[in-house]
Design a protein around this motif. Structure first.
Motif, short mmCIF file in Angstrom:
data_model
loop_
_atom_site.label_atom_id
_atom_site.label_comp_id
_atom_site.label_asym_id
_atom_site.label_seq_id
_atom_site.Cartn_x
_atom_site.Cartn_y
_atom_site.Cartn_z
N MET A 176 13.22 -0.17 7.59
CA MET A 176 13.88 -1.64 7.86
C MET A 176 13.78 -2.25 6.48
O MET A 176 14.48 -2.79 6.11
CB MET A 176 13.36 -2.39 9.03
CG MET A 176 14.03 -3.54 9.28
SD MET A 176 13.46 -4.33 10.72
CE MET A 176 12.02 -4.80 10.35
N GLY A 177 12.41 -2.12 5.73
CA GLY A 177 11.97 -2.93 4.82
C GLY A 177 12.99 -2.30 3.74
O GLY A 177 13.32 -3.03 2.57
N GLU A 178 13.21 -0.85 3.67
CA GLU A 178 13.83 -0.33 2.46
C GLU A 178 15.54 -0.91 2.65
O GLU A 178 16.19 -1.08 1.56
CB GLU A 178 13.88 1.17 2.57
CG GLU A 178 12.56 1.72 2.24
CD GLU A 178 12.48 3.11 2.61
OE1 GLU A 178 13.28 3.61 3.32
OE2 GLU A 178 11.76 3.82 2.08
N LYS A 179 15.92 -1.19 3.89
CA LYS A 179 17.21 -1.54 4.07
C LYS A 179 17.30 -2.91 3.32
O LYS A 179 18.40 -3.33 2.85
CB LYS A 179 17.57 -1.71 5.65
CG LYS A 179 18.96 -2.20 5.91
CD LYS A 179 20.09 -1.25 5.64
CE LYS A 179 21.24 -1.97 6.24
NZ LYS A 179 22.74 -0.78 6.00
N ARG A 180 16.22 -3.76 3.95
CA ARG A 180 16.29 -5.22 3.21
C ARG A 180 16.15 -5.37 1.90
O ARG A 180 16.82 -6.19 1.31
CB ARG A 180 15.25 -6.08 4.05
CG ARG A 180 15.54 -6.20 5.56
CD ARG A 180 16.68 -6.93 6.04
NE ARG A 180 17.00 -8.15 5.35
CZ ARG A 180 18.00 -9.12 5.58
NH1 ARG A 180 18.80 -8.61 6.30
NH2 ARG A 180 17.90 -10.33 5.07
N ALA A 181 15.35 -4.51 1.21
CA ALA A 181 14.91 -4.57 -0.13
C ALA A 181 16.22 -4.16 -1.03
O ALA A 181 16.39 -4.59 -2.15
CB ALA A 181 14.07 -3.49 -0.65
N SER A 182 17.19 -3.33 -0.32
CA SER A 182 18.29 -2.84 -1.24
C SER A 182 19.25 -3.88 -1.43
O SER A 182 20.24 -3.80 -2.17
CB SER A 182 18.97 -1.66 -0.34
OG SER A 182 19.51 -2.37 0.81
N LEU A 183 18.98 -4.99 -0.57
CA LEU A 183 20.02 -6.43 -0.67
C LEU A 183 19.43 -7.13 -2.03
O LEU A 183 20.45 -8.21 -2.22
CB LEU A 183 20.14 -7.23 0.42
CG LEU A 183 20.26 -6.40 1.78
CD1 LEU A 183 20.32 -7.34 3.06
CD2 LEU A 183 21.83 -5.78 1.88
#
Length: 255
Positions: A32-39
């Motif tokens: 989930m953190g990687e998903k948000r970080a990609s933004l």
């Protein structure tokens, strides 16, 4: 016969979440953190409409000078502001009201809740701000699993427990136990690793914050199309997204 049995077993596994493979909580939170970080979000401004229902609507209308509809709801233009890490603000933006006098509820980086104009006295509004900060404004630098675990633990979620469930037609990881047990839980989409739901205590009751409609033209992957807050299955508040602006310059004061 063997082929039929295999097909039946596969169908049962697909239909029954408890039979599917379950990642460890830390792996789910890391993804989930990687998903948000990609933004690459350091701040976010979301404009839309806030609708408040139930007993809080009457109190908010009286304290903020707002009109109620024929069915008792309060509806007004609003915006949600976020600065990573851990600062979030929900405020009403009615025409003609100076920014310094807008009803608002905000969460500071140290976890202090503040506000004015009666919105800070609406448990559902406070729950929305706390949930949004925990799920969307946690620092995602490096492995974010520890930061997310700490944020969820502060909301009462037992992060050592994880299973599978369904929400809004999606298969999801359920962190904190079974959602029907009347305890704090967080839902994370099993495929997209987007946060879907956070149930936690606020104002003496469990508030169910639901993040609906990821990927919409209004909010994209930055913010859901709508955020609803329910108490005992009764809708108390709904924020509907009209526009999201990534990385605006927001002041450090006023949180």
């Amino acid at each position: 016969m063997n082929l039929r049995r295999l097909a039946a077993a596969a169908a049962l596994a697909a239909a029954t979440p408890s039979l599917a493979y379950v990642l460890h909580t830390s792996a789910v939170l890391r993804r989930m953190g990687e998903k948000r970080a990609s933004l690459s979000l350091s701040s976010l401004e979301v404009t839309g409409t806030l609708q408040v229902e139930g007993p809080a609507a009457e109190r908010l209308a009286a304290s903020a000078g707002l009109q109620r509809s024929a069915t008792g709801e309060v509806s007004a233009p609003a915006r949600f502001l976020m600065k990573v890490p851990g600062r979030c603000r929900l405020e009403l933006t009615p025409a003609g009201v100076p920014e310094a006098q807008r009803p608002a509820v905000s969460l500071a980086r140290d976890g202090r809740l503040g506000g004015r104009g009666g919105l800070d006295q609406v448990p559902a509004a406070a729950a929305l701000v706390r949930a949004a900060c925990a799920l969307l404004a946690t620092s995602t630098a490096g492995d974010a699993s520890g930061a997310y675990a700490a944020a969820l633990s502060r909301r009462g979620v037992a992060v050592s427990e994880i299973g599978l469930g369904r929400f809004d037609g999606r298969l999801a990881y359920v962190i904190g136990g079974r959602s029907r047990e009347g305890r704090p839980v967080a839902f994370v989409d099993k495929e997209a690793f987007q946060p879907l739901r956070l149930v936690a205590a606020e104002g003496g009751a469990l508030q169910d914050v639901r993040l609906l409609g990821w990927g919409s033209p209004a909010g994209g992957d930055w913010f859901p199309r709508a955020v609803e807050v329910a108490e005992q299955d009764a809708l108390r508040l709904r924020f509907t997204t009209e526009r999201a602006h990534a990385n605006p310059a927001l002041p450090d004061a006023g949180w």
